[in-house]
Design a protein around this motif. Sequence first.
Motif, PDB file in Angstrom:
ATOM      1  N   ARG A  70      -4.446  -5.227  -1.109  1.00 34.96           N
ATOM      2  CA  ARG A  70      -3.148  -4.740  -0.645  1.00 34.96           C
ATOM      3  C   ARG A  70      -2.086  -4.866  -1.734  1.00 34.96           C
ATOM      4  NH1 ARG A  70      -4.695  -1.438   1.224  1.00 34.96           N
ATOM      5  NH2 ARG A  70      -2.828  -0.791   2.315  1.00 34.96           N
ATOM      6  N   THR A  79      -1.855   3.010  -6.403  1.00 41.68           N
ATOM      7  CA  THR A  79      -2.442   1.911  -5.638  1.00 41.68           C
ATOM      8  C   THR A  79      -3.610   1.281  -6.395  1.00 41.68           C
ATOM      9  OG1 THR A  79      -3.533   1.341  -3.558  1.00 41.68           O
ATOM     10  CG2 THR A  79      -3.929   3.560  -4.363  1.00 41.68           C
ATOM     11  N   GLU A 103       2.157  10.982  -5.021  1.00 42.01           N
ATOM     12  CA  GLU A 103       1.097   9.985  -4.836  1.00 42.01           C
ATOM     13  C   GLU A 103       0.006  10.216  -5.869  1.00 42.01           C
ATOM     14  OE1 GLU A 103      -0.905   9.250  -0.954  1.00 42.01           O
ATOM     15  OE2 GLU A 103      -2.305   8.210  -2.282  1.00 42.01           O
ATOM     16  N   TYR A 106      -3.359  14.312   3.242  1.00 41.91           N
ATOM     17  CA  TYR A 106      -3.818  12.986   3.645  1.00 41.91           C
ATOM     18  C   TYR A 106      -3.103  12.626   4.947  1.00 41.91           C
ATOM     19  CZ  TYR A 106      -4.196   7.935   3.703  1.00 41.91           C
ATOM     20  OH  TYR A 106      -4.427   6.646   4.090  1.00 41.91           O
ATOM     21  N   GLY A 113       0.852  -1.188   0.000  1.00 43.82           N
ATOM     22  CA  GLY A 113       0.000   0.000   0.000  1.00 43.82           C
ATOM     23  C   GLY A 113       0.884   1.233   0.000  1.00 43.82           C
ATOM     24  N   ILE A 114       0.229   2.371  -0.172  1.00 48.38           N
ATOM     25  CA  ILE A 114       0.961   3.644  -0.219  1.00 48.38           C
ATOM     26  C   ILE A 114       1.724   3.863   1.094  1.00 48.38           C
ATOM     27  CG2 ILE A 114       0.636   6.153  -0.293  1.00 48.38           C
ATOM     28  CD1 ILE A 114       0.120   4.924  -3.023  1.00 48.38           C
ATOM     29  N   ALA A 173      -5.948   0.044  -4.574  1.00 47.53           N
ATOM     30  CA  ALA A 173      -6.935   0.028  -3.494  1.00 47.53           C
ATOM     31  C   ALA A 173      -8.253   0.664  -3.929  1.00 47.53           C
ATOM     32  CB  ALA A 173      -6.384   0.746  -2.276  1.00 47.53           C
ATOM     33  N   LYS A 174      -8.200   1.651  -4.820  1.00 47.33           N
ATOM     34  CA  LYS A 174      -9.436   2.333  -5.230  1.00 47.33           C
ATOM     35  C   LYS A 174     -10.009   1.722  -6.501  1.00 47.33           C
ATOM     36  CE  LYS A 174      -7.784   5.165  -2.200  1.00 47.33           C
ATOM     37  NZ  LYS A 174      -8.168   5.055  -0.826  1.00 47.33           N
TER      38      LYS A 174
HETATM   39  C1  LIG Z   1      -5.026   9.867  -0.374  1.00 48.50           C
HETATM   40  C2  LIG Z   1      -4.838   8.449   0.040  1.00 48.50           C
HETATM   41  N1  LIG Z   1      -3.654   7.870  -0.149  1.00 48.50           N
HETATM   42  C3  LIG Z   1      -3.426   6.598   0.224  1.00 48.50           C
HETATM   43  C4  LIG Z   1      -4.394   5.845   0.823  1.00 48.50           C
HETATM   44  C5  LIG Z   1      -4.083   4.444   1.226  1.00 48.50           C
HETATM   45  O1  LIG Z   1      -3.696   3.727   0.080  1.00 48.50           O
HETATM   46  P1  LIG Z   1      -3.319   2.194   0.195  1.00 48.50           P
HETATM   47  O2  LIG Z   1      -4.563   1.439   0.469  1.00 48.50           O
HETATM   48  O3  LIG Z   1      -2.678   1.855  -1.099  1.00 48.50           O
HETATM   49  O4  LIG Z   1      -2.354   2.082   1.337  1.00 48.50           O
HETATM   50  C6  LIG Z   1      -5.646   6.403   1.058  1.00 48.50           C
HETATM   51  C7  LIG Z   1      -6.703   5.625   1.739  1.00 48.50           C
HETATM   52  O5  LIG Z   1      -7.827   6.008   1.849  1.00 48.50           O
HETATM   53  C8  LIG Z   1      -5.877   7.736   0.650  1.00 48.50           C
HETATM   54  O6  LIG Z   1      -7.076   8.315   0.838  1.00 48.50           O
END
Ligand SMILES: Cc1ncc(COP(=O)(O)O)c(C=O)c1O
Length: 499
Positions: A346, A336, A306, A230, A204-205, A338-339
């Motif tokens: 992950r 990522t 990011e 963030y 993840g980020i 994730a979205k």
């Molecule tokens: C702006 C931003 N960056 C990163 C993340 C987390 O990313 P990851 O799930 O890849 O760790 C989020 C999670 O909501 C987010 O809103």
Amino acid sequence: MKRSAPKHEDLFVPLDLSRPLQDQIYERIRAAIVRGELTSGSQLPSTRALARGLRLSRTTTQLAYDQLQAEGYLSARPGSGTFIAAIAKEDRPAPRGVAAKTQCRLPTSRYAARVRRSRRRWAALTEPVPRQAIHFHPGVPDARLFPRMHWARLVSECARQTSGWSSAYPDVIGTPALRNVLAQRLTTTRGVRCSAEQIVIITGIHQGLGLVARAVADPGAVAVVEDPCYIGAAGVLDAEGLRIEHASVDDEGIDLRRVRASAARRARLVYVTPSHQFPTGAVMSYPRRRALLSWARTHGAVIFEEDYHAEFRFIGRPIEALHALDDAGLVVHAGTFAKSMSPALRVAYMVLPPALIEPIFHAKWLADFGSPALEQVALARFIERGDYARHVRRCRVTYFRRRQALMDALRQHLPAATCSGQDAGLHVLVHLPDVPQRATPSLLAEAAAQGVGVMSAHVFHVSPPRHAQLLLGYACLTESEIAEDIRRLALAVRVLGRK
Ligand SMILES: Cc1ncc(COP(=O)(O)O)c(C=O)c1O
């Protein structure tokens, strides 16, 4: 003097036939010792006598005694029998499942305190409305859009083959299949010219930012973060012991005057979200991009870009990544799945400048020996076959409709509100100029009373605005739910105005 052996009938009946019998004999003797019913020196029946009494095989009773003896609860005296070992009262084990009465004070590090601080800030996100009552969750995609059956087939197809993944440790920086398709995709969709060797797959980020922070900055060094920002990213850098300097954000992205200012001047790392600033949605202008890169080059700082919502731009063409302008190898580009897929996967990635490949390889190796391989191979195939692009297009259409529904409802019910960040991503930042910042908790409480849980954006700010700001993540709501929720929110604003 020998004490009498306990009656085994009392200790061992009834036994539960659905669980291993030796475990139950072990547990009951151990519990009797813990409770003080079996005291040091008392003799136990022989394994043979106990087996006979309980109508079990001798192996079962022997296994239980062996385990108790191995753990020091019993001692066997050849020729005399088996006895409860001498255990001092204070050394008696605590009963299972019961917390010890006196908890020892364990040392905790400054790191633990920093992590706690960051969790507290995170928890404040959903105050005073509990997390489960929030309707507009930012940053969460709609799980109903996840291609469940397709993904299940793909994972099972990959699991049945051993090429690309196996039961050995995975490639530390990610499976070559995923890194190869990503290198191609990022070049065509984000203007990120890179080779597969520059890509590292991360969980993840947060993990990526932590690895980069460790690789480029020592604790105490300065990192620049946007304001608002963030808080997950700020938390990661804070936990790594970096000193955070915030630089304000306007319509053109990060304000470089702050970056050039005294403390920030010494920054080793700058964290930015150029394509869709979090949470304002501002797109960093071309002059700012150039100026940031030139500043970083002069000061030897690394820029962490990011690109979290890159797949979901609704208006105009996709914004090219900052990385595309970097010809000095200063930018780490991170994205990522994730979205666009699921946060539960992950899987995320970073494109590293050549100088960081080796240190990040070592840091990732130390962190976890590499991310799980099966999902990576499946994802690589999903992208290669064009399924990922189709899935993203489908999601984009759905999210676009929901975004439209949100904008329409805001125009209809809250005409005084202004929005930012609506051109991309899965949330909109709503400014309520008529509601002062200090009234935000009352507004959230009133909205909850009207049946809609919303989140304030104030926790993302170091210098909060004077008016209330709400962060409305709309991805998981249907169009009619959005319309109804905004109607209720508007009602809450009106009720508050009357108080
Ligand atoms: C702006 C931003 N960056 C990163 C993340 C987390 O990313 P990851 O799930 O890849 O760790 C989020 C999670 O909501 C987010 O809103």
